[in-house]
Scaffold this active site. Sequence first.
Site, PDB file in Angstrom:
ATOM      1  N   ASP A 168      10.169  33.102 -21.036  1.00  0.00           N
ATOM      2  CA  ASP A 168      10.490  32.096 -20.133  1.00  0.00           C
ATOM      3  C   ASP A 168      10.409  32.860 -18.482  1.00  0.00           C
ATOM      4  O   ASP A 168      11.265  33.488 -17.955  1.00  0.00           O
ATOM      5  CB  ASP A 168      11.979  31.671 -20.268  1.00  0.00           C
ATOM      6  CG  ASP A 168      12.155  30.574 -19.459  1.00  0.00           C
ATOM      7  OD1 ASP A 168      11.511  30.301 -18.235  1.00  0.00           O
ATOM      8  OD2 ASP A 168      13.332  29.736 -19.555  1.00  0.00           O
ATOM      9  N   LYS A 220      10.376  23.106 -12.129  1.00  0.00           N
ATOM     10  CA  LYS A 220      11.075  23.866 -11.009  1.00  0.00           C
ATOM     11  C   LYS A 220      10.048  24.311 -10.176  1.00  0.00           C
ATOM     12  O   LYS A 220       9.666  23.285  -9.344  1.00  0.00           O
ATOM     13  CB  LYS A 220      11.836  24.975 -11.778  1.00  0.00           C
ATOM     14  CG  LYS A 220      12.493  25.047 -13.030  1.00  0.00           C
ATOM     15  CD  LYS A 220      13.621  24.055 -12.855  1.00  0.00           C
ATOM     16  CE  LYS A 220      14.438  23.600 -14.129  1.00  0.00           C
ATOM     17  NZ  LYS A 220      15.475  22.407 -14.119  1.00  0.00           N
ATOM     18  N   ARG A 247      -1.601  10.505 -26.552  1.00  0.00           N
ATOM     19  CA  ARG A 247      -0.266  11.303 -27.240  1.00  0.00           C
ATOM     20  C   ARG A 247      -0.942  12.619 -27.249  1.00  0.00           C
ATOM     21  O   ARG A 247       0.433  13.482 -27.284  1.00  0.00           O
ATOM     22  CB  ARG A 247       0.074  10.463 -28.521  1.00  0.00           C
ATOM     23  CG  ARG A 247       1.425  11.414 -28.906  1.00  0.00           C
ATOM     24  CD  ARG A 247       1.755  10.720 -30.423  1.00  0.00           C
ATOM     25  NE  ARG A 247       1.052  10.801 -31.213  1.00  0.00           N
ATOM     26  CZ  ARG A 247       0.517  10.069 -32.181  1.00  0.00           C
ATOM     27  NH1 ARG A 247       1.191   8.896 -32.322  1.00  0.00           N
ATOM     28  NH2 ARG A 247      -0.410  10.333 -33.102  1.00  0.00           N
ATOM     29  N   TYR A 287      18.596  30.480 -20.127  1.00  0.00           N
ATOM     30  CA  TYR A 287      19.006  29.280 -19.788  1.00  0.00           C
ATOM     31  C   TYR A 287      19.750  28.289 -21.024  1.00  0.00           C
ATOM     32  O   TYR A 287      19.563  28.448 -22.006  1.00  0.00           O
ATOM     33  CB  TYR A 287      17.702  28.132 -19.773  1.00  0.00           C
ATOM     34  CG  TYR A 287      17.908  26.873 -19.792  1.00  0.00           C
ATOM     35  CD1 TYR A 287      18.612  26.587 -18.512  1.00  0.00           C
ATOM     36  CD2 TYR A 287      17.329  25.969 -20.396  1.00  0.00           C
ATOM     37  CE1 TYR A 287      18.708  25.247 -18.336  1.00  0.00           C
ATOM     38  CE2 TYR A 287      17.488  24.609 -20.004  1.00  0.00           C
ATOM     39  CZ  TYR A 287      18.026  24.177 -19.068  1.00  0.00           C
ATOM     40  OH  TYR A 287      18.494  22.748 -19.008  1.00  0.00           O
TER      41      TYR A 287
HETATM   42  N1  PLP Z   1      13.989  27.422 -18.438  1.00  0.00           N
HETATM   43  C1  PLP Z   1      14.968  27.543 -17.446  1.00  0.00           C
HETATM   44  C2  PLP Z   1      15.055  29.142 -16.878  1.00  0.00           C
HETATM   45  C3  PLP Z   1      15.446  26.657 -16.696  1.00  0.00           C
HETATM   46  O1  PLP Z   1      16.414  26.828 -15.766  1.00  0.00           O
HETATM   47  C4  PLP Z   1      15.134  25.259 -17.269  1.00  0.00           C
HETATM   48  C5  PLP Z   1      15.963  24.087 -16.668  1.00  0.00           C
HETATM   49  O2  PLP Z   1      16.896  24.408 -15.877  1.00  0.00           O
HETATM   50  C6  PLP Z   1      14.510  25.306 -18.514  1.00  0.00           C
HETATM   51  C7  PLP Z   1      14.080  26.327 -18.813  1.00  0.00           C
HETATM   52  C8  PLP Z   1      14.351  23.825 -19.130  1.00  0.00           C
HETATM   53  O3  PLP Z   1      13.113  22.930 -18.192  1.00  0.00           O
HETATM   54  P1  PLP Z   1      13.285  21.514 -18.230  1.00  0.00           P
HETATM   55  O4  PLP Z   1      14.460  20.950 -17.513  1.00  0.00           O
HETATM   56  O5  PLP Z   1      12.047  21.223 -17.505  1.00  0.00           O
HETATM   57  O6  PLP Z   1      13.352  20.793 -19.762  1.00  0.00           O
END
Ligand code: PLP
Length: 383
Positions: free
Chosen positions: A178, A203, A53, A105
């Site tokens: 991010d 992604k 875990r 996001y």
């Molecule tokens: N950050 C961005 C720019 C994203 O496009 C996404 C998902 O689309 C995320 C974070 C979240 O990632 P996850 O879907 O792997 O939780």
Amino acid sequence: MTKKINDSFQTSLAQGGDNLTTPFKPIIPGIFTSTTYQRDEDNQYRSGRVYSRADNPTYDAPEKLIAQLEHAADAKLFASGMAAATAVFQALKPGDTVLAPDIMYWALRNWLKGLATDAGLNVHFVDMTQLDKVENKVMQLQPKLIWLETPGNPMWTVSDIRAIADIATQHGARVAVDSTVATPILTRPLELGADIVMHSATKYLNGHSDVIAGALATREKDDFWQRILAIRAQGGAVPSPMDAAQLLRGMRTLYLRVRESCDSAMFLAEQLEQHPMVCEVLYPGLPSFTGYAVARKQMQGGFGGMLSIRLVGGEHQAVGTAAKTRLWHRATSLGGVESLIEHRASIEGSGTPVPNDLLRLSVGIERKEDLLADLVHAIEASA
Ligand code: PLP
């Protein structure tokens, strides 16, 4: 022209990092499915592994590789991009203030407005492309954390990581970025002064739309990082060993995929900008785009595989275009080898800052001329 891609990444990625120092010298590291590990006879856990875990040896290779790409002191995998991002905010204390971009996001924005606020964080949003506004907010609010997303999904707004990190340093704030869309191939936020980098590894890092995973990389293994690790271990926000292994396999072609997607996205952006039914193309690589100057400065080797278009026929034409493409698949997500098209306002719902005439395009590695022809046909057929 942007600066050249750092070619040593190509070699490290192709080889999945250096795994030959581990027992058996495997070219491809093993998958450890065990959830638990034997104690030594004197009751110690000298192997460093106790229970899956918290951690798993299958993570070692992808984590080492991500740390190498990001020039980080450490990197850790998470169960998803959201698990990685929310761990950073959860490491703050109730009453702390965070500053986040107004374009980001959407699911993370909703989480910040909802559960994070309920848990006691003071969350404020600002246009991160306007440095004077950022500085004013930082002076006024004294945030503990500034969250950036660049290019920002789905308008691809570009924020100046170095300039914002300078502001943050003056006011004792951390900066987390991010960098899902830029990938470590195009931008390395830690080199620009950020403290933490986050990726939805779902992604580009994985690249094949078959793994949900996230990653964080840190400039320093400080107390804040230790809190993040405790959140991951205690909550079990970790991927399965199979997913971690599959992620490493995907990462081996990251360089090639990103290079190809960047090239095709640039081609599509330039072509679509000239189409009379497209009123705006949002892409950091276009000189007409507001974020172009900063993108040129902080992105190396390309401007990413994501762009959005706005159509003169509004929502009707946008939804119609998505319905009529044959090669572009109508689906959410991004960063896979297959191209995806999405009417973003539909998924983000009421309150979204995204205009309803906008289509988000995730450019894969298909032949770019085929992608253009399919899209232009769909745009014209939905007029
Ligand atoms: N950050 C961005 C720019 C994203 O496009 C996404 C998902 O689309 C995320 C974070 C979240 O990632 P996850 O879907 O792997 O939780």
